[in-house]
Design a protein around this motif. Structure first.
Motif, short mmCIF file in Angstrom:
data_model
loop_
_atom_site.label_atom_id
_atom_site.label_comp_id
_atom_site.label_asym_id
_atom_site.label_seq_id
_atom_site.Cartn_x
_atom_site.Cartn_y
_atom_site.Cartn_z
N SER A 46 0.83 -1.20 0.00
CA SER A 46 0.00 0.00 0.00
C SER A 46 0.87 1.25 0.00
O SER A 46 1.99 1.24 0.50
N ALA A 47 0.33 2.29 -0.58
CA ALA A 47 0.96 3.60 -0.57
C ALA A 47 -0.13 4.63 -0.80
O ALA A 47 -1.06 4.40 -1.56
N LYS A 48 0.00 5.75 -0.13
CA LYS A 48 -0.97 6.83 -0.24
C LYS A 48 -0.44 7.92 -1.14
O LYS A 48 0.78 8.01 -1.37
N HIS A 49 -1.35 8.77 -1.62
CA HIS A 49 -0.93 9.91 -2.43
C HIS A 49 0.16 10.70 -1.71
O HIS A 49 1.13 11.15 -2.33
N SER A 50 0.00 10.87 -0.40
CA SER A 50 0.95 11.66 0.39
C SER A 50 2.34 11.03 0.43
O SER A 50 3.31 11.71 0.79
N GLN A 51 2.45 9.77 0.07
CA GLN A 51 3.74 9.10 0.00
C GLN A 51 4.26 9.08 -1.45
O GLN A 51 5.45 9.23 -1.69
#
Length: 181
Positions: free
Chosen positions: A35-40
């Motif tokens: 998983s990865a978020k936009h903020s990452q």
């Protein structure tokens, strides 16, 4: 180690993509195991550009919307290849909140524990059904064309592993619930 870096390099090795496309991949096939978020993602893209591992061109979509279309550089391809060939020890840092609760299960009442495990069992069964649906769609779309050299091969391997993981988790939950009786 910045593993997100390699996930992004791998995605860009497959094809040029926008930041939005990369984020969408983490909600799709990659989301089954990473998983990865936009903020990452967006700060990582900036780092990769600064390191010379990726580059971008600005393209116009519609009349005014500008998008950055990212691609790998030669240095990015080499970095990805080096990482892919690096042999790693088994990762023991996997975080599983349910297992943490299980470790401290003696702090719960028996009925609360059974409810916790039953809820997890239902969730895992739903997850297994979803993975099975995705596998059926993948096989219907590509059939016998899923071979080592196809981009879908890695997705197929990861998907079948995820299915086996969920089956094993379900069996363990069922045995644990029986043991609680």
């Amino acid at each position: 180690m910045r593993v997100l870096k390699y996930a992004i390099l791998g995605l860009l090795e497959q094809e040029k993509q926008t930041g939005y496309d990369i984020a969408a991949a983490f909600k799709g096939a990659l989301g089954q195991f990473w998983s990865a978020k936009h903020s990452q993602i967006y700060p990582e893209l900036k780092k990769l550009v600064a390191e010379g591992l990726i580059e971008f061109e600005t393209v116009i979509q519609g009349e005014k919307l500008e998008k950055k279309l990212y691609s790998l550089t030669v240095a990015g391809e080499a970095e990805l290849k080096e990482w892919m060939q690096r042999l790693e020890a088994v990762d023991v840092s996997h975080k599983d909140e349910f297992m943490l609760k299980t470790f401290f299960i003696s702090s719960m009442e028996k009925e609360e524990a059974k409810e916790l495990f039953s809820n997890q069992l239902d969730s895992r069964k739903r997850k297994l059904d979803e993975l099975g649906r995705i596998l059926t769609e993948l096989e219907a779309e590509f059939g016998s064309n899923i071979v080592f050299s196809s981009p879908e091969f890695g997705h197929y391997l990861v998907l079948t592993r995820a299915i086996e993981r969920e089956k094993g988790y379900i069996q363990w939950l069922e045995r644990s619930l029986q043991f609680m009786e």
